[in-house]
Design an enzyme around this catalytic site. Sequence first.
Site, PDB file in Angstrom:
ATOM      1  N   HIS A  96      46.799  64.833  37.750  1.00 15.01           N
ATOM      2  CA  HIS A  96      47.776  65.384  36.808  1.00 15.01           C
ATOM      3  C   HIS A  96      48.997  65.867  37.594  1.00 15.01           C
ATOM      4  O   HIS A  96      48.929  66.896  38.267  1.00 15.01           O
ATOM      5  CB  HIS A  96      47.182  66.556  36.030  1.00 15.01           C
ATOM      6  CG  HIS A  96      46.054  66.192  35.129  1.00 15.01           C
ATOM      7  ND1 HIS A  96      46.239  65.466  33.971  1.00 15.01           N
ATOM      8  CD2 HIS A  96      44.720  66.463  35.201  1.00 15.01           C
ATOM      9  CE1 HIS A  96      45.067  65.303  33.366  1.00 15.01           C
ATOM     10  NE2 HIS A  96      44.135  65.891  34.099  1.00 15.01           N
ATOM     11  N   HIS A 106      43.752  57.920  36.133  1.00 18.38           N
ATOM     12  CA  HIS A 106      42.300  58.123  36.191  1.00 18.38           C
ATOM     13  C   HIS A 106      41.667  56.870  36.787  1.00 18.38           C
ATOM     14  O   HIS A 106      42.102  55.750  36.513  1.00 18.38           O
ATOM     15  CB  HIS A 106      41.754  58.359  34.776  1.00 18.38           C
ATOM     16  CG  HIS A 106      40.281  58.111  34.645  1.00 18.38           C
ATOM     17  ND1 HIS A 106      39.760  56.985  34.022  1.00 18.38           N
ATOM     18  CD2 HIS A 106      39.208  58.828  35.068  1.00 18.38           C
ATOM     19  CE1 HIS A 106      38.437  57.040  34.060  1.00 18.38           C
ATOM     20  NE2 HIS A 106      38.076  58.135  34.688  1.00 18.38           N
TER      21      HIS A 106
END
Length: 299
Positions: A96, A106
């Site tokens: 993030h 991810h």
Amino acid sequence: MKPDAHHVKQFLLRLQDDICQTLSAVDGANFVEDSWRREAGGGGRSRVLRNGGIFEQAGVNFSHVHGDAMPASATAHRPELAGRSFEAMGVSLVVHPHNPYIPTSHANVRFFIAEKPGADPVWWFGGGFDLTPYYGFEEDAVHWHRTARDLCQPFGDDVYPRYKKWCDDYFFLKHRNEQRGVGGLFFDDLNTPDFDHCFDFMQAVGNGYTRAYLPIVERRKAMVWGERERNFQLYRRGRYVEFNLVWDRGTLFGLQTGGRTESILMSMPPLVRWEYDWQPEAGSPEAALSEFIQVRDWI
């Protein structure tokens, strides 16, 4: 070649090291490691980088759990696993960034094997990577998907389109009727044609993640942003939380089977916001995101 869990584990440990070292070199901050043990068998290494120069939070987790029998929730859909000892291992990570112009990313690669005396082992690989932008840049999505396609190419012309579609289908918020992001690759239950081929593919996906992501980080990290962009980033992070807690099979399986909660929820963004019935201003970059993340062929 028969499945070699030890060989897979050694690769996963190296992969965690390599990704952490690469992200640290880009960011300037270091990961903090939290080693943990599982009472029922196994353990892992959770590594988190917080409040770095570029990344607000990056978590890279390795886990290796084993036991004499699968939990009932796992064998309900796969009765052939009942009565078998098992090993499950993998590396999972979420990044993030501070800057809303840098997408969240991810990746995950994993291996599962279940055995019992006198029977062939049941095993498979799974994994993939996906990208969640807050502001859409076509060149970023094209690079992400081109990297995915190129690593799939040696394994067959049909591999990228098949796993790209699986990713689009998987990372979909049914209750919002929208994609989580622009997708990438997703595969599971991979056990053909043989162990070596499947292991090679899993390694290609794991090693391909930083090649797919870091050029995007470099391209966007100097872009100027303010309160408006930050508020939109936090609002869109809410979708990330919703997906992980409502739809993600790995999160749900881990929580329902007594997994290590801190490691499972390491994927959560450190800050997030919800706003009732919020609508972006018509014609704004924020409004453009909903169209940008629609499923399409990027390359």
